[in-house]
Write an enzyme that holds these catalytic residues in place. Structure first.
Site, PDB file in Angstrom:
ATOM      1  N   HIS A  39       0.828  -1.211   0.000  1.00 40.35           N
ATOM      2  CA  HIS A  39       0.000   0.000   0.000  1.00 40.35           C
ATOM      3  C   HIS A  39       0.864   1.264   0.000  1.00 40.35           C
ATOM      4  CE1 HIS A  39      -2.942  -3.110   0.848  1.00 40.35           C
ATOM      5  NE2 HIS A  39      -2.238  -3.456   1.910  1.00 40.35           N
TER       6      HIS A  39
ATOM      7  N   GLU B  25      -1.890   0.605   8.098  1.00 41.25           N
ATOM      8  CA  GLU B  25      -1.037  -0.499   7.673  1.00 41.25           C
ATOM      9  C   GLU B  25       0.091   0.016   6.784  1.00 41.25           C
ATOM     10  OE1 GLU B  25      -2.904  -3.292   5.069  1.00 41.25           O
ATOM     11  OE2 GLU B  25      -1.033  -4.396   4.783  1.00 41.25           O
TER      12      GLU B  25
ATOM     13  N   HIS C 254       3.191  -6.729   5.015  1.00 44.95           N
ATOM     14  CA  HIS C 254       1.810  -6.282   5.242  1.00 44.95           C
ATOM     15  C   HIS C 254       1.420  -6.548   6.697  1.00 44.95           C
ATOM     16  CE1 HIS C 254       0.169  -5.761   1.025  1.00 44.95           C
ATOM     17  NE2 HIS C 254       1.337  -6.353   0.781  1.00 44.95           N
TER      18      HIS C 254
ATOM     19  N   GLU D 176       1.889 -11.253   6.513  1.00 48.32           N
ATOM     20  CA  GLU D 176       0.973 -10.450   7.313  1.00 48.32           C
ATOM     21  C   GLU D 176       1.519 -10.528   8.735  1.00 48.32           C
ATOM     22  OE1 GLU D 176      -1.435  -8.804   5.911  1.00 48.32           O
ATOM     23  OE2 GLU D 176      -2.411  -9.966   4.325  1.00 48.32           O
TER      24      GLU D 176
HETATM   25 ZN    ZN Z   1      -1.923  -5.164   3.106  1.00 45.77          ZN
END
Ligand code: ZN
Length: 307
Positions: A101, A138, A193, A271
């Site tokens: 992102h 995030e 992430h 993650e």
């Molecule tokens: Zn993400």
């Protein structure tokens, strides 16, 4: 955060390596990066404070690791995770880091929403990612970890290629992120992430690619990398458990992500925790935990490239 998961999950396996972590720990203490988030978060439980060398991780061959995986790359490998040879153990190596992102994505929905080919289907160029209840994004977390990781890897002698180096831009799109790392001919790469899971769910998840043509040559290597990253989390960041809500022992395969579908270098997406869970969120917003995650990933990368 990534799109909803699908596909089978696979277990990882374990081994230990304290010397690698010791080398990284020394490097962190001398960090010259200074690009990470400001140290303004509340103190962490002692269990997640960065430390020097730890005892060796649990040995491989646990009952769970013998379950059928349905694919190669997760079999027994007693020679894995050899200690780092020296502080320049990554000399000549190229490592790709993709901090997921971007902070500017929130302000340009039309661009972020345009469709790109992810190797199997069309999907949005990018998303904004998730955030904690307190509004810590995030995108900010991902870049914080990436900057610390870049510093650790450079200290170990690697050349580092990042898909973004600030948190005020838009994109790049997910297909372009893969192109950047592929074009650099990275020896290994990590997509960083944090997840948007259920509020009750905790833990890290490592997403691994499924063969789809472009990535065929790196499936087995990516699975080995995933196993190294999983073991590094268990050994070095024990306060962040394996996911309690997706995957199998913290690992799952995904065929719907451009970063994994289009890669031509060994790569996983991690993650690092669930931003929607209060316990995980308290850790994820902390610069100390972000440094710990970076050190954990660096240790895994050194182990992966050292065998
Ligand atoms: Zn993400």
């Amino acid at each position: 955060m990534t799109e909803p998961d699908r596909g089978p999950s696979v277990p990882g396996r374990g081994a230990g390596r304290s010397l690698v972590l010791a080398m990284i720990a020394v490097g962190v203490a001398a960090s010259a990066c200074g690009a990470g988030p400001s140290p303004s978060s509340p103190p962490l439980p002692s269990a997640i404070q960065p430390t020097a060398a730890r005892p060796a991780a649990p040995a491989s061959g646990s009952p769970a690791s013998s379950r059928a995986t349905g694919r190669s790359g997760h079999g027994a490998d007693p020679g894995r995770l050899a200690p780092a040879r020296s502080a320049s153990s990554l000399a000549g190596k190229i490592v790709g880091i993709d901090p997921g992102h971007n902070g500017g994505n929130f302000a340009d929905a039309s661009y972020i929403g345009h469709q790109v080919w992810n190797g199997r289907e069309w999907e949005a160029c990018d998303t904004t990612g998730t955030e904690t209840d307190g509004g810590y994004t995030e995108a900010q977390f991902n870049l914080g970890v990436a900057r610390y990781l870049r510093a650790d890897l450079r200290r170990a002698g690697a050349t580092v290629v990042m898909t973004r180096t600030s948190n005020d831009g838009v994109g790049p799109c997910i297909d372009r992120r893969s192109e950047i790392i592929n074009a650099a001919h990275a020896n290994v790469a990590v997509d960083v992430h944090a997840d948007s899971g259920p509020a009750w769910g905790r833990g890290f998840t490592i997403l691994e690619p499924v063969a789809d043509g472009p990535n065929d040559a790196v499936i087995a290597a990516s699975a080995r990398l995933g196993s190294d990253v999983r073991q590094a989390f268990l050994a070095d960041a024990p306060a962040m458990p394996e996911s309690t809500y997706i995957g199998n022992q913290g690992i799952m395969v995904r065929d719907d992500l451009a970063g994994l579908n289009l890669t031509t270098v060994p790569k996983i997406l991690v993650e690092c925790g669930n931003m929607r869970n209060a316990t995980d969120a308290q850790m994820l917003v902390s610069p100390a935990f972000q440094r710990l995650v970076a050190r954990t990933l660096a240790a895994a990368i050194i182990a992966f490239l050292g065998r």
